[in-house]
Design an enzyme around this catalytic site. Structure first.
Site, PDB file in Angstrom:
ATOM      1  N   ASN A  89      -3.963  12.702  -8.449  1.00 56.59           N
ATOM      2  CA  ASN A  89      -4.113  12.013  -7.174  1.00 56.59           C
ATOM      3  C   ASN A  89      -5.291  12.561  -6.382  1.00 56.59           C
ATOM      4  OD1 ASN A  89      -2.395  14.326  -7.010  1.00 56.59           O
ATOM      5  ND2 ASN A  89      -1.641  13.689  -5.005  1.00 56.59           N
ATOM      6  N   ILE A  90      -5.918  11.660  -5.614  1.00 50.13           N
ATOM      7  CA  ILE A  90      -7.106  12.004  -4.835  1.00 50.13           C
ATOM      8  C   ILE A  90      -6.925  11.453  -3.426  1.00 50.13           C
ATOM      9  CG2 ILE A  90      -9.604  11.722  -4.607  1.00 50.13           C
ATOM     10  CD1 ILE A  90      -9.733  11.280  -7.643  1.00 50.13           C
ATOM     11  N   GLU A  91      -7.094  12.314  -2.427  1.00 49.22           N
ATOM     12  CA  GLU A  91      -6.934  11.926  -1.023  1.00 49.22           C
ATOM     13  C   GLU A  91      -8.234  12.163  -0.260  1.00 49.22           C
ATOM     14  OE1 GLU A  91      -2.277  13.493  -1.093  1.00 49.22           O
ATOM     15  OE2 GLU A  91      -3.784  14.529   0.138  1.00 49.22           O
ATOM     16  N   HIS A 102      -3.814   7.170  -6.537  1.00 48.02           N
ATOM     17  CA  HIS A 102      -2.639   7.789  -7.139  1.00 48.02           C
ATOM     18  C   HIS A 102      -2.983   8.304  -8.534  1.00 48.02           C
ATOM     19  CE1 HIS A 102       0.467   5.795  -4.297  1.00 48.02           C
ATOM     20  NE2 HIS A 102      -0.740   5.646  -3.789  1.00 48.02           N
ATOM     21  N   GLU A 104      -1.577   7.952 -11.392  1.00 45.07           N
ATOM     22  CA  GLU A 104      -1.514   6.935 -12.445  1.00 45.07           C
ATOM     23  C   GLU A 104      -2.766   6.063 -12.430  1.00 45.07           C
ATOM     24  OE1 GLU A 104       2.792   7.574 -10.979  1.00 45.07           O
ATOM     25  OE2 GLU A 104       0.745   7.726 -10.211  1.00 45.07           O
ATOM     26  N   CYS A 129       5.604   5.774  -8.029  1.00 41.74           N
ATOM     27  CA  CYS A 129       6.024   5.002  -6.862  1.00 41.74           C
ATOM     28  C   CYS A 129       5.905   3.510  -7.174  1.00 41.74           C
ATOM     29  CB  CYS A 129       5.175   5.364  -5.651  1.00 41.74           C
ATOM     30  SG  CYS A 129       3.461   4.805  -5.770  1.00 41.74           S
ATOM     31  N   CYS A 132       2.372   2.193  -7.815  1.00 41.27           N
ATOM     32  CA  CYS A 132       1.813   2.457  -9.142  1.00 41.27           C
ATOM     33  C   CYS A 132       2.475   1.618 -10.223  1.00 41.27           C
ATOM     34  CB  CYS A 132       1.938   3.936  -9.485  1.00 41.27           C
ATOM     35  SG  CYS A 132       0.809   4.956  -8.517  1.00 41.27           S
TER      36      CYS A 132
END
Length: 296
Positions: A89-91, A102, A104, A129, A132
């Site tokens: 995951n990347i924010e 996300h 996935e 989730c 995804c």
């Protein structure tokens, strides 16, 4: 090599560490394992199939960029050839949470940018989730995609997403990962980075809006990384082209500080545009990163 990746290596069984160590210490390691490397890992560790992929999840999660949640998710997808692609995951701070990638989505897009056409399974360290599950339902072969979680039996995607809504409900036959070319003319573009973005647009999946679009990132050492727009039947899980390009940057071991410039190319006639969100995300990363923009 990233400190997180070094730390993750210590979480692997000793026999697996001994095999993987040289690969991930290689400057050219691209967060991908070939079928031959998978066979070597299985032979050395005694772990086969899903058991091996579960053991490798700490390496995938080491690529997470989580300044907001501090919650690292790792995912590994396998394509028909047996190649494994890592993702995490990347924010992004400073923009709305919808710009988040996300794990996935990251692993799937990573495989897509490297030419994968069909995925057989995905291994994740936390249950996917709903966002995804819907994203995965757009895939070529979604009906047979297997999801593997720790401490759980493998299940197909539609066990997690019963009575799914997908492309067929909107009269769309194309699926994510299958498109070869959108037949866009890009030969007259003479700016190399913009040409890379336009070529990515040619591979994008945008059957709902028709906004075939792509992004390209140039790093300080002159490397180019491209990303294609991945549209979804449910609209919101669509993944913008910049995010797909940034996935490629991240999985190649670069950091946002290594980005020199970015290009975005999209259709002039579409009812949607990525320009505002692309600029906002770049401003949040570094307002000094120039954006080259063109319509097709």
């Amino acid at each position: 090599m990233r400190t997180a990746l070094t730390d993750a290596l210590t979480q692997l069984p000793d026999a697996l560490q001994n095999v993987v160590s040289d690969w991930i210490n290689d400057a050219n390691f691209g967060a991908t394992f070939t079928p031959e490397q998978v066979a070597q890992m299985e032979s050395a560790s005694g772990l086969n199939g899903a058991a091996l992929r579960l053991a490798l999840l700490p390496l995938a999660a080491a690529y997470a960029v989580t300044p907001i949640s501090q919650f690292n998710v790792g995912a590994i997808v396998r394509d028909q050839s047996g190649t494994l692609y890592l993702g995490a995951n990347i924010e992004f701070t400073g923009v709305q949470l919808g710009q988040t990638v996300h794990a996935e989505q990251c692993a799937i897009s990573h495989a897509w940018t490297k030419g994968a056409k069909r995925l057989t399974d995905i291994t994740i360290n936390y249950s996917p989730c709903g966002h995804c599950r819907q994203f995965m339902n757009e895939l070529n072969g979604a009906e047979s995609l297997i999801i593997q979680l720790p401490q759980s039996d493998p299940k197909d995607l539609h066990t997690y997403l019963p009575e799914p809504f997908g492309p067929a409900d909107l009269g769309i036959d194309s699926r994510l990962l299958t498109n070869e070319s959108n037949q866009l003319s890009t030969d007259d573009i003479d700016i190399p980075l913009l040409k890379a973005a336009a070529d990515a647009a040619n591979r994008s999946h945008a059957p709902y809006s028709g906004n075939y679009s792509g992004a390209a990132v140039e790093t300080n050492d002159g490397e180019f990384f491209s990303g294609m727009y991945a549209e979804n039947a449910a609209f919101n899980p669509s993944l913008p082209p910049l995010q797909v390009a940034l996935i490629a940057v991240n999985m190649a071991g670069y950091h946002w500080a290594d980005i020199r410039s970015v290009a975005l190319a999209e259709m002039a006639t579409s009812t949607v545009s990525h320009l505002a969100d692309t600029q906002a995300t770049l401003d949040a990363i570094d307002p000094d990163i120039p954006l080259v923009y063109s319509t097709l």
